[in-house]
Scaffold this motif. Structure first.
Motif, PDB file in Angstrom:
ATOM      1  N   GLU A  12       0.831  -1.210   0.000  1.00  0.00           N
ATOM      2  CA  GLU A  12       0.000   0.000   0.000  1.00  0.00           C
ATOM      3  C   GLU A  12       0.859   1.251   0.000  1.00  0.00           C
ATOM      4  OE1 GLU A  12      -3.373   0.852   1.958  1.00  0.00           O
ATOM      5  OE2 GLU A  12      -4.104  -1.198   2.223  1.00  0.00           O
ATOM      6  N   GLN A  13       1.915   1.222   0.829  1.00  0.00           N
ATOM      7  CA  GLN A  13       2.821   2.365   0.874  1.00  0.00           C
ATOM      8  C   GLN A  13       3.530   2.533  -0.462  1.00  0.00           C
ATOM      9  OE1 GLN A  13       5.322   1.424   4.220  1.00  0.00           O
ATOM     10  NE2 GLN A  13       3.917   2.343   5.693  1.00  0.00           N
ATOM     11  N   TYR A  61       1.203   4.055  -2.930  1.00  0.00           N
ATOM     12  CA  TYR A  61       0.992   5.471  -2.611  1.00  0.00           C
ATOM     13  C   TYR A  61       2.120   6.332  -3.187  1.00  0.00           C
ATOM     14  CZ  TYR A  61      -0.405   9.534   0.213  1.00  0.00           C
ATOM     15  OH  TYR A  61      -0.823  10.768   0.639  1.00  0.00           O
ATOM     16  N   LEU A  62       3.359   5.896  -2.950  1.00  0.00           N
ATOM     17  CA  LEU A  62       4.493   6.681  -3.444  1.00  0.00           C
ATOM     18  C   LEU A  62       4.508   6.719  -4.968  1.00  0.00           C
ATOM     19  CD1 LEU A  62       7.359   5.531  -1.038  1.00  0.00           C
ATOM     20  CD2 LEU A  62       5.911   7.533  -0.858  1.00  0.00           C
ATOM     21  N   LEU A 112       6.732   8.729  -7.950  1.00  0.00           N
ATOM     22  CA  LEU A 112       8.029   8.086  -7.760  1.00  0.00           C
ATOM     23  C   LEU A 112       8.054   6.773  -8.539  1.00  0.00           C
ATOM     24  CD1 LEU A 112       7.933  10.087  -5.337  1.00  0.00           C
ATOM     25  CD2 LEU A 112       9.334   8.453  -4.109  1.00  0.00           C
ATOM     26  N   VAL A 122      13.036   4.369  -1.056  1.00  0.00           N
ATOM     27  CA  VAL A 122      12.579   5.325  -0.051  1.00  0.00           C
ATOM     28  C   VAL A 122      12.029   4.577   1.168  1.00  0.00           C
ATOM     29  CG1 VAL A 122      10.777   7.020   0.443  1.00  0.00           C
ATOM     30  CG2 VAL A 122      12.147   7.232  -1.630  1.00  0.00           C
ATOM     31  N   LEU A 123      11.224   3.556   0.906  1.00  0.00           N
ATOM     32  CA  LEU A 123      10.632   2.803   2.014  1.00  0.00           C
ATOM     33  C   LEU A 123      11.684   1.994   2.777  1.00  0.00           C
ATOM     34  CD1 LEU A 123       7.310   1.523   0.420  1.00  0.00           C
ATOM     35  CD2 LEU A 123       7.632   3.411   2.026  1.00  0.00           C
ATOM     36  N   ALA A 146      13.689   4.387   4.881  1.00  0.00           N
ATOM     37  CA  ALA A 146      12.938   4.855   6.051  1.00  0.00           C
ATOM     38  C   ALA A 146      12.896   3.767   7.123  1.00  0.00           C
ATOM     39  CB  ALA A 146      11.521   5.249   5.643  1.00  0.00           C
ATOM     40  N   LEU A 175      19.064   8.984  -4.393  1.00  0.00           N
ATOM     41  CA  LEU A 175      18.292   9.405  -3.225  1.00  0.00           C
ATOM     42  C   LEU A 175      19.112  10.168  -2.200  1.00  0.00           C
ATOM     43  CD1 LEU A 175      16.227   6.196  -2.627  1.00  0.00           C
ATOM     44  CD2 LEU A 175      15.400   8.359  -3.461  1.00  0.00           C
ATOM     45  N   GLU A 210      19.657  12.969  -1.714  1.00  0.00           N
ATOM     46  CA  GLU A 210      18.943  14.149  -1.233  1.00  0.00           C
ATOM     47  C   GLU A 210      18.139  13.894   0.036  1.00  0.00           C
ATOM     48  OE1 GLU A 210      16.102  16.752  -3.347  1.00  0.00           O
ATOM     49  OE2 GLU A 210      17.100  15.833  -5.072  1.00  0.00           O
ATOM     50  N   MET A 211      17.757  12.641   0.210  1.00  0.00           N
ATOM     51  CA  MET A 211      16.906  12.331   1.373  1.00  0.00           C
ATOM     52  C   MET A 211      17.615  12.598   2.679  1.00  0.00           C
ATOM     53  SD  MET A 211      14.611   8.953   1.118  1.00  0.00           S
ATOM     54  CE  MET A 211      13.628   9.157   2.582  1.00  0.00           C
TER      55      MET A 211
END
Ligand SMILES: Nc1ncnc2c1ncn2[C@@H]1O[C@H](COP(=O)(O)OP(=O)(O)OP(=O)(O)O)[C@@H](O)[C@H]1O
Ligand SMILES: [Mg+2]
Lengths: 250, 419
Positions: free
Chosen positions: B361-362, B365-366, B371, B379-380, B383, B415, B417-418
């Motif tokens: 689901e995540q 969403y992204l 993305l 990203v996930l 995180a 990534l 930048e994150m």
């Protein structure tokens, strides 16, 4: 802009959408209403490309493209945006970061230059004002610990930043207090333009007081069973859905 | 070598000869097979290699950028003669110096207790062989203004046995970073034991960062004794090495002592990383909080075992433990076992372990926000992993680790930048 033809879709072998026909032109606002479980979210998920749905029949054309062939991100790049009925929480992923990555991916696809941090932040600030979004929410992880209403507002905020061509709002008005509803509706109205189309899924005709639709559809049991104008929503509010269902059965 | 040290060394060697190295028949070593290590290093695996000269550039390349710290450099386990100017109340002496100048202190640094939890023959080898390390004493009430940064670089095969000791006086505060890296293309062994003693109300932030070269073997152990009101905050990272095993044993042996044990293993290919922790609540009103996260790809194999023992009389214990794992491939494997033994009445304990994949689901969403799938996965994953680092006190250290973690993800460079 969007043309749905005889769309059938199922989940786990269970047919949910049973032949949807719908055409939406740029500049239009359509409202979709209908009983719980009738397939409204399923339709929006299929349009946004959520995995887990099997399209068994029919077609969806979007600006001369076969929409169903595109990945979810390609649809986003092409200007489709879904405001989720139940936005998911993503701890550890910052809202601002998500929007910057998303917006730059969309711009790249359009052949535009990527925004630097400064330009991006001025867009963020402008859109925060537009939907009266709290800075502290924007700085937090995506939807993490947001209240129901804050999540909905965040969806509209994201929409404002990403400036889609086709926005699908799945019950964005549910769970909003009266003031928030006005703000969100104001945001949507400002986004209204000749180039954009908006689909609003809602249970309440109240939303349509603020955002005047060009058409109102009733979705029941996986089909669009009735289409009318704003007055149809008023009638549904008064009389419920039974009479529509009766009418279609006859 | 002085006589007392020789006796201590011989005694340790005897223990090793009796016990041997742990084998997979030992419950605590069930999933970590050291025969791989002895096969590569042969009969001479304990022979310390000689220090190689490292040019300044390589050292800077391997160091944590933007870190303002008192830096000590160890190359193949040997201290490089370059002691930083330390403030008053802080003494750091290389073990190699103590061995010739102060047998009593050296013996203290080499102390070994066969009854400590997770004791094994490798510790005896370390006691018998350790030739260098940092013996750190922080006087009562001294708050160290900058981290002490112990940089270890392995430049060749062979084994380095390193012994550090950290003694913190009453109310003293310090941040010690043990950083293990290498540029050797041969398989070698880094073998470290660190003893920590925290007097009343002392606070130690301890970062143990294992980013060894890909063929390296790494064995580590941190042994912590805590007195009343003291606090130990540990971050143990495993990103490198072919095979690594790190044990952390904490004894909360004074009222109101607290510890935080956080960790992250992020491995792929055929890497193997084993983390065993043991926390003994031996006094009332102590708190322990443990979060280990794992991200595994390829055919990587991770082991997590966290044991918390609440001893008789340790009422008012508050112990929380969790281990979360993210498997990015069908071939990756994790064996996780949180263990809890309680012999006291009034305790608050919670523990749990999870093994899962990315949340679909995540992910959707992204993607729906633009993305691409690879970025969204990264990203996930990032995180998830980064959650283990939120309590680190040094921003440069955390940034360095985040960058290193991103580098290990497919297209992770995009990534940066994150962070
Ligand atoms: N993953 C799934 N597995 C099984 N059934 C599903 C799944 N997703 C949706 N359904 C079913 O499909 C039907 C339509 O669901 P959908 O969410 O589209 O309804 P809806 O019109 O949006 O309803 P509401 O007004 O309550 O939001 C429901 O009966 C629902 O239970
Ligand atoms: Mg719905």
């Amino acid at each position: 802009m969007l043309k749905i033809e005889n769309l059938h879709a199922s989940v786990d072998g269970k047919e949910i959408l049973k032949g949807i026909d719908l055409e939406i032109n740029a500049g239009e606002v359509h409202a979709i209403m209908g009983p719980n479980g009738s397939g409204k979210s399923t339709l929006s998920n299929v349009l946004a490309g959520r995995p887990g749905y099997d399209v068994t029949e029919g077609a969806v054309h979007y600006n001369d493209k076969n929409l169903l062939e595109l990945s979810p991100e390609e649809r986003a790049w092409e200007g489709i945006f879904l405001a989720f009925q139940y936005p998911v929480e993503i701890p550890g992923v910052n809202n601002v970061y998500l929007l910057k990555a998303g917006l730059n991916a969309i711009r790249k696809h359009r052949g535009e230059s990527e925004l630097d941090a400064m330009d991006f932040m001025s867009i963020i600030r402008e859109k925060m004002k537009l939907v009266d979004m709290d800075e502290s929410l924007v700085r937090r992880s995506v939807n993490e610990g947001f209240s129901g209403g804050e999540k909905k507002r965040n969806e509209i905020f994201q929409m404002a930043v990403l400036e889609p061509k086709l926005a699908i709002l799945d019950e964005t008005d549910s769970g909003l207090d009266i003031d928030a509803l006005k703000v969100v509706a104001g945001g949507v109205n400002k986004l209204r333009s000749k180039e954009r189309a908006i689909v609003m899924i809602t249970h309440y005709q109240r939303l349509l007081d603020y955002i005047e639709p060009d058409a109102v559809h009733v979705l029941a049991d996986g089909r669009i069973v009735k289409t009318g104008d704003k007055s149809l929503a008023l009638e549904l509010e008064k009389r419920g859905y039974d009479w529509v269902l009766e009418e279609t059965r006859v | 070598m002085t006589q007392p040290i020789k006796m201590l060394r011989d005694a340790a060697w005897q223990v090793y000869e009796q016990t041997g190295l742990p084998t997979t028949r030992n419950e605590d070593w069930k999933y970590t097979d050291l025969s791989r290590l002895t096969a590569v290093l042969g009969e001479t695996w304990w022979t310390p290699s000689h220090a190689a000269d490292l040019d300044k550039e390589t050292v800077e390349e391997q160091s944590i950028p933007e870190l303002d710290a008192y830096r000590l450099i160890f190359i193949n386990g040997r201290f490089q003669e370059d002691m930083p100017n330390l403030p008053e109340g802080v003494s750091v002496v290389p073990l190699s110096t103590l061995l010739v100048s102060d047998a009593d202190k050296a013996a203290k640094a080499l102390e070994m207790d066969e009854k400590t939890p997770l004791f094994n023959g490798a510790i005896a080898v370390n006691t018998a062989m350790a030739s260098d390390g940092a013996c750190i004493c922080i006087a009562d009430g001294v708050k160290l203004d900058k981290p002490l940064y112990l940089l270890h670089v392995a430049t060749s095969g062979g084994a380095s046995h390193i012994r550090h000791g950290i003694w913190m006086g009453r109310g003293a505060t310090a941040h010690v970073i043990e950083h293990y890296v290498g540029n050797s293309t041969d398989a070698g062994l880094t073998h470290n034991v660190t003893l920590v003693h925290l007097d009343e109300a002392a606070t130690l932030y301890h970062d143990r960062l294992q980013l060894e070269a890909e063929k390296q073997f790494h064995l580590g152990r941190v042994d912590v004794k805590q007195l009343r009101n003291s606090r130990f905050v540990s971050h143990s990272l495993a990103l490198g090495a072919a095979l690594s095993r790190v044990d952390i044993a904490v004894s909360l042996s004074g009222v109101n002592a607290s510890c935080v044990l956080n960790g992250l293993y992020l491995i792929g290919g055929r890497q193997h990383a084993d983390h065993h922790t043991r926390i003994d609540h031996a006094s009332p009103d102590c708190t322990s909080q443990e979060t280990y996260k794992g991200v595994l790809s390829g055919r990587a194999h991770a082991v997590f075992n966290g044991k918390v023992v609440v001893h008789e009389g340790a009422d008012g214990t508050d112990a929380k433990q969790s281990n979360g794992n993210l498997l990015l491939s069908d071939h990756a494997e994790v064996d996780t076992k949180p263990e809890l033994e309680i012999y006291a009445d009034e305790v608050k304990c919670a523990h749990g372990a999870t093994v899962g994949q990315l949340d679909l689901e995540q992910l959707f969403y992204l993607q729906s926000r633009g993305l691409d799938k690879t970025s969204a996965k990264n990203v996930l994953t990032f995180a998830f992993a980064d959650d283990a680092l939120t309590q680190m006190i040094s921003a440069p250290v955390r940034r360095y680790l985040e960058r290193a973690a991103l580098k290990r993800l497919p297209q992770g460079d995009e990534l940066q930048e994150m962070v």
